[in-house]
Scaffold this motif. Structure first.
Motif, PDB file in Angstrom:
ATOM      1  N   GLU A 619       0.850  -1.190   0.000  1.00 28.70           N
ATOM      2  CA  GLU A 619       0.000   0.000   0.000  1.00 28.70           C
ATOM      3  C   GLU A 619       0.885   1.239   0.000  1.00 28.70           C
ATOM      4  N   ILE A 625      -2.724   3.923  -3.590  1.00 26.25           N
ATOM      5  CA  ILE A 625      -2.541   2.738  -4.435  1.00 26.25           C
ATOM      6  C   ILE A 625      -2.293   1.520  -3.545  1.00 26.25           C
ATOM      7  N   THR A 626      -2.986   0.433  -3.837  1.00 21.32           N
ATOM      8  CA  THR A 626      -2.722  -0.847  -3.183  1.00 21.32           C
ATOM      9  C   THR A 626      -2.566  -1.919  -4.252  1.00 21.32           C
ATOM     10  N   LEU A 665      -4.852  -4.794  -8.272  1.00 19.04           N
ATOM     11  CA  LEU A 665      -4.326  -3.430  -8.241  1.00 19.04           C
ATOM     12  C   LEU A 665      -5.505  -2.482  -8.048  1.00 19.04           C
ATOM     13  N   GLU A 666      -5.360  -1.541  -7.083  1.00 19.96           N
ATOM     14  CA  GLU A 666      -6.458  -0.622  -6.790  1.00 19.96           C
ATOM     15  C   GLU A 666      -5.923   0.797  -6.637  1.00 19.96           C
ATOM     16  N   LYS A 667      -6.672   1.763  -7.159  1.00 25.13           N
ATOM     17  CA  LYS A 667      -6.329   3.174  -7.032  1.00 25.13           C
ATOM     18  C   LYS A 667      -7.544   3.920  -6.467  1.00 25.13           C
ATOM     19  N   SER A 675     -12.956   4.246  -6.033  1.00 27.67           N
ATOM     20  CA  SER A 675     -11.915   3.213  -6.134  1.00 27.67           C
ATOM     21  C   SER A 675     -12.017   2.541  -7.499  1.00 27.67           C
ATOM     22  N   GLN A 677     -10.420  -0.739  -9.489  1.00 28.71           N
ATOM     23  CA  GLN A 677      -9.686  -1.963  -9.158  1.00 28.71           C
ATOM     24  C   GLN A 677      -9.686  -2.929 -10.333  1.00 28.71           C
TER      25      GLN A 677
END
Length: 713
Positions: A619, A625-626, A665-667, A675, A677
């Motif tokens: 993260e 971002i994760t 991947l997530e923003k 979000s 993803q």
């Protein structure tokens, strides 16, 4: 005597248990649901302090970073757990295996209440969406007295999100491979000046299904379906000492699939399945002045399924229909009290009534039971904690049994914790294992309950459906016996430098009368006939190890491994004694045979000796971002006794070891309101026809918008 003291004394008498020990003196409310009087801080039923062994907790954040949509997708990546395909149940029978026990031995709870509705013994975990799950707690082994007969392997408690201070809502949509569509709407708000809260969510899910069977010319091994679920709950503090909670859930799923193994309508079948489950619970929590906390609850759950199979080449006539309805009523009273600074005690009693209705069950009736328990904790020092309990379960057919449990936890150093637990279990055969007569025309197999197997097999033989009856059929009695087990767990947790934490746990389950499915005959269409039998003595033993490492802020690395040996002692004895047909192993490909030795026995079907998982989560909070990357390995496992000597040896059919790779991947944007993803499941695109519910590569993209009030800085 005050009313709280009277209630507490009554429960202890009902349980007939001595106060062996006492609980934690940390003054944590002993997990009685909702003991707080304000809705914003209401706790739900938790397992964390109810077992001697540590509870694995999967947080909401971890679930979100995995990008998982259904419960089975979350659990398949946990150390010591395996999602298994039961070929007898077709593509819909996806269950959970824990420490070598099959799915039927793991209790599934939602906010502390049991779920029902199983297919071939497996609880289909994909029925549960993870959209409103706050956390998942996993406890392994029968080391707590607070759970019932379905918890020989352990318990999985799903905690839904509760307790908010301001209104908030969420809208989410995901779409990807196989036309998988997952849409969620939910909202929650405090009511009446924060004295209560109300929550409502709705979820829609669709998949086209898939096929991993190359011999299937048309159709799917995992059927397409549409599902819809609606959940709601409300809590209200009716007084400073009392809270009333209402919870409800309704889910509906419908799937239609048409399979063909030939051209045109030849060897074609159409299968329609409609499932629905509903549960309602009412809970009243009271905090009495003397310190006694009382929880009174009633729970009702209903599961229905209507499966209809037709053969188009037979004129579209319905060839098989199974309408199944199951109700479970459960009432329970539980009290907890802290006695001094070192002891606390929990005691409870209740009753269950389970009814089933299915035209395919012969002689089936209702089941009812009574239970009572007490569990105590003693914590004389911050470094030492002891737990002991007794539980009595009574079944209207099989009578009663008293099951003790105990556990110790000792931390001689801040970096070191030692743990040990002992528990016993008692599980009675269910309706299906005793009375089911079921043929799946889509897959072709037949399942016969042990109590009706002999007569049903004779009828099938007389009608020309049977080509072979295996000798093992003579060993199946009309009366299956309840299973009993003794479980041992010992473990150590070590905190090492550089933010490393190591957990190692060894387990041993000694099981008597384990109910196991077994092929008893072969049909003239080459499909199998299964039934159930007790394995007099069997065991599951092994080792679990997990390592967590936080190399720097935002990065979490974990690796887990399980070694498992699951065997039937009767098979080992028969091999050593040279008894027929255990005395030989035969290679069906070459025709060569040799003398069997005990080391030729691999173990019980569908159990892998080795399982491994590796997970990396990252993260970067400044940019929102994760990302995650996870690998699961499952070693080979026995599938079928191909050479007919009644045990799995090297010449039998195996599912070979395989890897599954996942990534996400997530923003987050607009102050975490939005979000975006992307998730990828099974990137290596691994499939096997012996695993009908394992899809190939799945790529999904999703958007989530969270409605909440921004806090001004």
């Amino acid at each position: 005597m005050r009313i709280d003291q009277l209630l507490f004394t009554c429960l202890l008498c009902m349980g007939s248990f001595p106060a062996l020990a006492q609980q934690d003196s940390s003054h944590v409310p002993r997990n009685l649901k909702g003991v707080e009087v304000t809705a914003a801080r209401t706790e739900t039923e938790s397992l964390v302090n109810k077992a001697a062994m540590p509870v694995t907790v999967i947080s909401r954040k971890t679930i979100a970073m995995m990008g998982s949509r259904r419960l089975d997708e979350v659990l398949r990546e946990q150390t010591g757990l395996a999602i298994v395909n039961d070929i007898k149940g077709g593509g819909r029978a996806v269950g959970l295996q824990m420490q070598g026990f099959s799915s039927a031995y793991t209790m599934i709870l939602i906010d502390g209440q049991p779920m029902v509705g199983r297919n071939a013994g497996d609880f289909d975990l994909s029925r549960i969406t993870v959209s409103d799950i706050e956390r998942i707690e996993i406890i392994k082994g029968a080391s707590s007295s607070l759970f019932g007969s379905e918890a020989l392997a352990g318990v999985i408690n799903i905690i839904t999100r509760q307790g908010i201070k301001t209104p908030q809502a969420l809208a989410a949509i995901r779409y990807g491979s196989l036309n998988n569509t997952d849409a969620t709407l939910e909202g929650e708000t405090p009511i009446h000046k924060g004295k209560g809260s109300a929550y409502l969510s709705a979820n829609y899910y669709h998949t086209d299904g898939f096929s991993v069977n190359p011999y299937l010319t048309r159709g799917t091994t995992a059927p397409p379906y549409n599902s819809f679920s609606l959940q709601g709950r409300a809590r209200y503090a009716i007084s400073p000492a009392s809270t009333l909670s209402l919870t409800g859930r309704y889910a509906d799923r419908r799937s239609v699939t048409e399979n063909s193994y030939g051209k045109g309508a030849t060897h074609t079948s159409k299968d329609v399945l409609k499932e629905g489950d509903m549960n309602i619970s009412v809970l009243l929590h009271n905090n009495f002045k003397g310190g006694t906390r009382l929880s009174t609850q009633y729970y009702l759950t209903r599961y229905t399924s209507d499966q209809q199979t037709t053969l188009p080449d037979a004129g579209g006539v319905v060839n098989s229909q199974s309408i199944f309805t199951q109700y479970l009523h459960r009432a329970e009273v539980r009290a907890a009290r802290e006695l001094g600074r070192q002891w606390s005690l929990t005691a409870g009693a209740g009753a269950t009534l389970e009814t089933m209705n299915n035209v395919n069950y012969r002689e089936a009736g209702n089941m009812n039971g009574l239970f009572a328990y007490t569990q105590a904790d003693w914590k004389p020092h911050e470094k030492f904690n002891a737990l002991a309990g007794l539980r009595y379960d009574h079944h209207n057919t099989y009578g009663g049994r008293l099951n003790p449990s105990a556990g110790l936890r000792y931390s001689p150093l801040p970096q070191l914790t030692l743990k040990a637990s002992l528990g016993t279990g008692f599980k009675t055969p269910d309706f299906k294992e005793r009375y089911q007569v079921f043929t799946n025309l889509q897959q072709g197999y037949t399942v016969l309950g042990a109590a009706v197997m002999e007569d049903a097999l004779k009828e099938m033989q007389a009608s020309g459906q049977i080509s072979e009856i295996r000798p093992v059929a003579d060993r199946i009695g009309k009366n299956l016996q309840p299973e009993t087990s003794v479980s041992y767990n010992v473990g150590v947790t070590v905190s090492l430098p550089a933010n490393i934490k190591l957990d190692v746990n060894a387990f041993y389950h000694d099981v008597h009368n384990l109910i196991n499915t077994i092929q008893v005959a072969t049909k003239t269409n080459y499909q199998q006939v299964f039934s159930y039998m007790n394995l007099n003595r069997s065991y599951m033993k092994g080792l679990e190890a997990s390592l967590l490492w936080k190399p720097f802020t935002g990065m979490d690395v974990s690796i887990g491994y399980q070694l498992l040996y699951a065997k039937d002692r009767g098979v080992i004895d028969s091999i050593n004694a040279g008894a027929y047909p255990y005395r030989t192993v035969r290679n069906n490909n070459t025709g060569e045979s040799g003398k069997a030795v005990a080391s030729d026995y691999f173990g019980l079907e569908n159990r892998s000796r080795h399982m491994l998982n590796l997970r990396v989560f990252y993260e970067y909070e400044p940019l929102g971002i994760t990302a995650s990357c996870r690998v699961n390995y499952r070693g080979k496992y026995g599938f079928d006794d191909a050479n007919g000597n009644r045990f799995i040896d090297k010449y039998d059919t195996y599912v070979e070891g395989y890897y599954l790779l996942y990534a996400s991947l997530e923003k987050k944007l607009f102050n975490k309101h939005l979000s975006i993803q992307v998730t990828a499941d099974n990137l290596l695109n691994y499939t096997d026809m012996l695993m009908p519910a394992q899809p190939g590569r799945i790529i999904m993209g999703g958007l989530t918008w969270r409605f909440f009030k921004d806090i001004k800085k």
